[in-house]
Design a protein around this motif. Structure first.
Motif, PDB file in Angstrom:
ATOM      1  N   ASP A 126       0.856  -1.192   0.000  1.00 22.28           N
ATOM      2  CA  ASP A 126       0.000   0.000   0.000  1.00 22.28           C
ATOM      3  C   ASP A 126       0.890   1.239   0.000  1.00 22.28           C
ATOM      4  N   THR A 127       0.899   1.981  -1.103  1.00 23.07           N
ATOM      5  CA  THR A 127       1.778   3.149  -1.199  1.00 23.07           C
ATOM      6  C   THR A 127       1.299   4.315  -0.342  1.00 23.07           C
ATOM      7  N   ASN A 128       0.117   4.191   0.260  1.00 13.85           N
ATOM      8  CA  ASN A 128      -0.292   5.220   1.223  1.00 13.85           C
ATOM      9  C   ASN A 128       0.652   5.265   2.418  1.00 13.85           C
ATOM     10  N   ALA A 129       1.470   4.211   2.579  1.00 14.08           N
ATOM     11  CA  ALA A 129       2.423   4.181   3.690  1.00 14.08           C
ATOM     12  C   ALA A 129       3.708   4.945   3.386  1.00 14.08           C
ATOM     13  N   ILE A 130       3.892   5.421   2.159  1.00 10.33           N
ATOM     14  CA  ILE A 130       5.115   6.123   1.792  1.00 10.33           C
ATOM     15  C   ILE A 130       5.014   7.589   2.207  1.00 10.33           C
ATOM     16  N   PRO A 131       5.935   8.085   3.039  1.00  6.52           N
ATOM     17  CA  PRO A 131       5.864   9.492   3.481  1.00  6.52           C
ATOM     18  C   PRO A 131       6.397  10.443   2.402  1.00  6.52           C
ATOM     19  N   VAL A 132       5.514  11.184   1.779  1.00  4.00           N
ATOM     20  CA  VAL A 132       5.903  12.093   0.699  1.00  4.00           C
ATOM     21  C   VAL A 132       6.881  13.156   1.203  1.00  4.00           C
ATOM     22  N   ALA A 133       6.705  13.584   2.445  1.00  4.60           N
ATOM     23  CA  ALA A 133       7.535  14.668   2.978  1.00  4.60           C
ATOM     24  C   ALA A 133       9.008  14.302   3.052  1.00  4.60           C
ATOM     25  N   LEU A 134       9.329  13.012   3.152  1.00 13.07           N
ATOM     26  CA  LEU A 134      10.720  12.592   3.297  1.00 13.07           C
ATOM     27  C   LEU A 134      11.335  12.079   1.999  1.00 13.07           C
ATOM     28  N   LEU A 135      10.583  12.115   0.914  1.00 16.95           N
ATOM     29  CA  LEU A 135      11.085  11.548  -0.326  1.00 16.95           C
ATOM     30  C   LEU A 135      12.207  12.402  -0.923  1.00 16.95           C
ATOM     31  N   GLU A 136      13.297  11.736  -1.275  1.00 13.50           N
ATOM     32  CA  GLU A 136      14.381  12.362  -2.025  1.00 13.50           C
ATOM     33  C   GLU A 136      14.135  12.211  -3.521  1.00 13.50           C
ATOM     34  N   ARG A 137      13.702  11.002  -3.913  1.00 12.02           N
ATOM     35  CA  ARG A 137      13.375  10.728  -5.310  1.00 12.02           C
ATOM     36  C   ARG A 137      12.707   9.367  -5.395  1.00 12.02           C
ATOM     37  N   VAL A 138      12.192   9.055  -6.584  1.00 12.02           N
ATOM     38  CA  VAL A 138      11.626   7.748  -6.891  1.00 12.02           C
ATOM     39  C   VAL A 138      12.367   7.198  -8.101  1.00 12.02           C
ATOM     40  N   ASP A 139      12.906   5.979  -7.973  1.00  5.80           N
ATOM     41  CA  ASP A 139      13.587   5.308  -9.077  1.00  5.80           C
ATOM     42  C   ASP A 139      12.707   4.182  -9.604  1.00  5.80           C
ATOM     43  N   LEU A 140      12.557   4.134 -10.927  1.00  2.00           N
ATOM     44  CA  LEU A 140      11.826   3.053 -11.578  1.00  2.00           C
ATOM     45  C   LEU A 140      12.791   2.272 -12.455  1.00  2.00           C
ATOM     46  N   VAL A 141      12.882   0.977 -12.212  1.00  2.00           N
ATOM     47  CA  VAL A 141      13.736   0.096 -13.011  1.00  2.00           C
ATOM     48  C   VAL A 141      12.842  -0.734 -13.921  1.00  2.00           C
ATOM     49  N   THR A 142      13.111  -0.681 -15.224  1.00  2.00           N
ATOM     50  CA  THR A 142      12.332  -1.450 -16.187  1.00  2.00           C
ATOM     51  C   THR A 142      12.928  -2.834 -16.353  1.00  2.00           C
ATOM     52  N   GLY A 143      12.061  -3.841 -16.400  1.00  3.38           N
ATOM     53  CA  GLY A 143      12.515  -5.209 -16.614  1.00  3.38           C
ATOM     54  C   GLY A 143      12.759  -5.919 -15.304  1.00  3.38           C
TER      55      GLY A 143
END
Length: 954
Positions: A126-143
């Motif tokens: 559940d991504t509602n558990a991710i604290p937006v205030a502390l995010l530095e970045r989001v990495d997406l890896v394909t494959g």
């Protein structure tokens, strides 16, 4: 993710005399950084993964002022919208991520490179558990990335990277509202951090609250009435007020064909579309969220080679879903012909249909008739699904450098628990309703126990008194718990003696072990475990419980092959292998996953990369242990309904009528089989304890270009393909229906394998009773998905006029094929939507951003593009205006002003041009995706929305 450790290196030392001549330089060893990037656990100087990685910075995330990270991720071209606030019927109260449309359970979600405890028995975070205030970045890896991170990383990885060092105090407050003054949203965060002991440590604590208001479908003109996607006309549910009646005809009786409704004269007459109930207005376009988060992180360097660290995540969220009021629906009830609430003219019609003598057709006669009286309990109010979710997870670990050999290590213990309490409020009890219908006088029931109240479901609005509602009403409760324990360790470093003679650096290696155990189960009250007992539920929720255990060993290597020669500035080989022992309560299996990649830099500014991987996914608790239950699925037209079949063809082999009868339509109901109720049919499915792991072969080939003649420009282009074998899957309801009832797939209308999966209501032949369509799970599925990604970023200084930043993320999909069983046709969902494919899978999606910054001011925009799509061929004949969706473009604007050193203000306008969603009707897609005549998770249903954020820093 960038984890930094120290690698001591002597700079300036050369050979013998040079070393003796420069002792000071030898003593002043510089510290070079060895880094670990998302997609590999090998740490090396200037590390770069051979897999494509897309990063979204915190500035880009905050530009739209989201309430939850799901809003940002679902708009990225590499994702397809999954469960979120736009899901009202079919949501479990979570917000999830679906990479490439391959399913939320095939997208691995990490935080700082480590797993989060799943919130569901399907293994989904559940991504509602991710604290937006502390995010530095989001990495997406394909494959695939199973060789690095283990099971579930089939479509790719989403890694949420938190701020590592934070000091000071930051307070944020955001308020958003639509232009129409509804769908209000509020978010507040307080983040505090401090460095410890002259920089040897850091601690940070972030507390946040989020409150969003619901938006009802009745609040928007395009959702105010349910539209049939076939006819284009308003059409609601046959569970209505006054009710629809379905009375089976006895041999020789006077037929009451099809559905009937009570006229003003007390007689039953054939029902028409205008008699149906409009269930749209009370349903939600956007579900409300009430969330509190507490996140703590800390680290402290105990000694030169040992750093202790800890993370704590606590999230408590409430999500509420709203559905139209409950009712008696399509169940068959045993009703005495002498029930006092049946109008006498209608009673006499029923007696004629059932061959009951007129003399016995009076109040007080206890002769029972099994029939459907589909009454909507509008007096009870809407059905409410109330989800209370609690997540707690902690991680403690040690990391640092191994003395003498310049290797690093990281070992940690993680424990997480996700709990959900699900409450159904104002749904009603089948057994109590049945008891209340068994009455032959208005004051007492035939079985007069537990305070039974005779119930009148035969009249119109207001005919059910409060006493009747209180008797029938029922609230039910179920709980779900998932626990995950992880113990893992990694060592990484260089093997100095192992070096290619043509390379300037030795081989870098990572070795690791991981033990993960997942325990999941649910517990429901008695009514929730009985099929049909809770009125209006698609399926019961019987108790289930199970464990998964994975023991893994893995190794990765970065092998520099060539460097510093013409046409080969660098050529590196990337290898990895993971051995997994997977065990359940029933079975155990050993299997491996691997990767092999090349990274070639021919000249400065140009890099060619490629990766071939074998990825795996272990079946989750639900897939293994879910009991077989009956729920609901969308179907606009039953091939056997109404006049689509006729009595003249009964017994004639090779006719549609014949196969309809063979699959359960009673001969007496031929020509009068009801249409699917509210565009939905019964759908039966369940788990399979003998399921094994899925296997995926993923390929990525790409180019990175950073030209020296145009500083600040970076271009990436990648091809990707994901082929999954042994996929845990089941046929869609549409595939089963088409496989049985169409000449294209069943030319002779024989009783084939697909027909064997169909079970009809024995009383009227509809698919709203009994099994409906059975879709069991197996390891026989296949996926084949491929496409191209393009990324462009450019930053340029404008001198005294500031700076511009431009970015483009685009995805061009050229294949999306799914085959659930070897015996069914391949389902091509590329550029399609429908009851088989769900929401749209556009061929083209992109997000283009631009920001101008000067001093304390910035102004930016985001252009979101969704390509066109058409309805899935073979799923029915729909209105032409509903059969395609043109390309959609949304423009969002944002601006910020740093008013003082400590105070900043920012404004965002989403959907600047107030673009309305496509109107498609309610029966063209799946129940979960197609609601309110559109696809609310894909297209903006709110309209122009304003958000204001104030930020204070100290």
């Amino acid at each position: 993710m960038l984890k930094k450790t120290r690698l001591a290196a002597l700079i300036g030392a050369t050979f013998g005399a040079s070393l003796l001549a420069t002792p000071a330089l030898a003593q002043e060893a510089q510290k070079l950084e060895r880094v670990e990037v998302t997609g590999t656990r090998v740490k090396s100087l200037g590390a770069a993964s051979s897999s494509p990685i897309t990063s979204v910075t915190s500035a880009e995330i905050n530009s739209s002022q989201p309430m939850a990270i799901e809003e940002v991720v679902k708009s990225l071209p590499a994702t397809i919208p999954a469960i979120g606030p736009g899901t009202n019927n079919g949501s479990g109260g979570f917000a999830t991520i679906d990479l490439r449309g391959l399913g939320t359970n095939r997208s691995l979600v990490l935080v700082n490179g480590r797993r989060m405890v799943p919130a569901t028995l399907t293994g989904v975070v559940d991504t509602n558990a991710i604290p937006v205030a502390l995010l530095e970045r989001v990495d997406l890896v394909t494959g695939g990335a199973s060789a690095v991170y283990g099971a579930d990383a089939v479509a790719g990885v989403v890694n949420f990277v938190m701020k590592r060092n934070f000091s000071g105090v930051v307070a944020n407050a955001t308020y958003g509202v639509s232009e129409q003054g509804d769908a209000a949203r509020r978010r507040a965060d307080l983040t505090m951090g401090a460095n410890l002991d002259n920089g040897r440590g850091n601690v940070v604590l972030s507390v946040g609250t989020t409150r969003t208001d619901a938006l009802r479908q009745g609040d928007r003109s395009f959702g105010s009435a349910s539209i049939n996607s076939v006819t284009g006309l308003p059409e609601g549910s046959s569970t209505s007020n006054p009710p629809h009646w379905s009375v089976p005809t006895a041999a020789g009786g006077v037929a009451l064909a099809g559905l009937q409704i009570l006229g003003s004269d007390g007689k039953l007459r054939p029902a028409v579309a205008a008699d149906s109930y409009n269930f749209n207005p009370l349903n939600y376009y956007e579900t409300p969220l009430n969330r509190t988060q507490i996140t703590g992180m800390g680290r402290y360097q105990i000694s030169e080679g040992v750093e202790a660290y800890a993370e704590l995540f606590h999230t408590k969220s409430k999500v509420v879903l709203n559905l139209a009021p409950s009712g008696s629906f399509t169940s068959n009830y045993a009703i005495p012909i002498g029930n006092p609430f049946i109008p006498q003219p209608a009673r006499e019609q029923i007696c004629a249909a059932r061959n009951i003598p007129l003399a016995n057709c009076v109040v007080g006669n206890t002769t029972e008739v099994s029939m459907q009286v589909r009454r909507r309990f509008t007096e009870m109010g809407p059905r409410v699904n109330d989800f209370d979710n609690t997540l707690n997870q902690f991680t403690v670990g040690l990391r640092g450098d191994v003395p003498m050999i310049d290797w690093s290590y990281d070992v940690y213990l993680q424990r997480g628990t996700a709990d959900q309490v699900s409450k159904r409020i104002d749904w009603g009890s089948f057994s109590k309703l049945q008891q209340g219908l068994r009455a032959v006088n208005p004051n007492t029931c035939i079985t007069n126990t537990n305070g039974c109240v005779p119930v009148n479901i035969f009249g119109g609005p207001g005919s059910m008194t409060q006493a009747m509602i209180n008797w029938v009403n029922l609230a039910s409760v179920s709980t779900t718990t998932v626990k995950q324990n992880v113990l893992a360790g990694t060592v990484s470093g260089e093997i100095g003696f192992l070096q290619s003679p043509l390379a300037s650096a030795p081989v870098s290696l990572a070795l690791g072990a991981e033990h993960r155990k997942v325990l999941g189960g649910n517990s429901s009250d008695g009514p929730s475990q009985i099929q049909g007992e809770v009125l209006g539920t698609g399926a019961p929720t019987p108790d289930r419980r199970g464990t998964l255990e994975l023991k893994e060993l893995y190794a990765e290597a970065m092998v520099p092959l060539v460097s510093g020669v013409p046409a080969v500035q660098a050529l590196n080989l990337e290898l990895g292998y993971r051995q997994t022992e997977f065990a359940t309560q029933v079975t155990s299996k050993d299997y491996g996953s691997w990767k092999a990649g090349l990274d070639w830099t021919p000249v400065k500014g140009v890099r060619v990369r490629g990766m071939q991987q074998r990825a795996t996914r272990a079946p989750n608790v639900n897939e293994l242990y879910a009991p077989v239950i009956t729920g609901l699925a969308n179907l606009a037209t039953d091939p056997c309904q109404g006049a689509l079949i006729n009595a003249g063809d009964v017994g004639k082999a090779g006719t549609l009528t014949d196969i309809c009868v063979k699959t359960g339509v009673p001969v007496a109901s031929v020509g009068s089989v009801p249409t699917p109720s509210a565009g939905q049919i019964n759908n039966t499915g369940g788990g399979n304890p003998n399921l094994g792991p899925e296997e995926a072969d993923t390929t990525t080939i790409g180019l990175v270009w950073e030209p020296g003649f145009l500083r600040g420009l970076s271009v990436t282009a990648d091809y990707w393909r994901i082929k999954i074998d042994k996929a845990v899957s089941s046929p869609t309801t549409g595939q089963v229906i088409n496989g049985c009832y169409t000449t294209a797939l069943n030319p002779g209308f024989t009783l084939n394998n697909m027909c064997a999966l169909i079970g009809r209501d024995p009383t009227n032949g509809s698919l709203n009773g009994g099994v409906g369509v059975s879709t069991q799970s197996s390891n026989l599925g296949k996926f084949d998905v491929s496409g191209y990604d393009l990324g462009v970023n450019y930053r340029a200084s404008l001198g005294s006029l500031g700076r511009i930043d431009l970015g483009l993320m685009a995805s061009f999909m050229d294949r999306w094929d799914f085959q659930s069983l070897p015996t069914v046709a391949v389902l091509d969902c590329l550029g399609h939507y429908g009851v088989n494919c769900g929401g749209p899978t556009p061929k083209v999606r992109f997000t283009q951003r631009g920001t101008w910054s000067m001093g304390d001011f910035s102004l930016g925009y985001t252009w979101r593009h969704l390509g066109s799509s058409t309805v899935d061929p073979g799923t029915g004949t729909f209105q032409p205006k509903f059969s395609s969706i043109k390309e959609y473009n949304y423009i969002d604007m944002n601006g910020s002003w740093q008013v003082t050193k400590n105070l900043g203000v920012s404004l965002a306008i989403n959907n600047l041009f107030d673009k309305k969603p496509p109107e498609l009707g309610n029966t063209i897609g799946t129940t979960t995706t197609n609601s309110g005549n559109t696809f609310p998770q894909w297209y903006d249903v709110v309209g122009r929305r304003y958000s204001l954020t104030l930020t204070a820093k100290f």
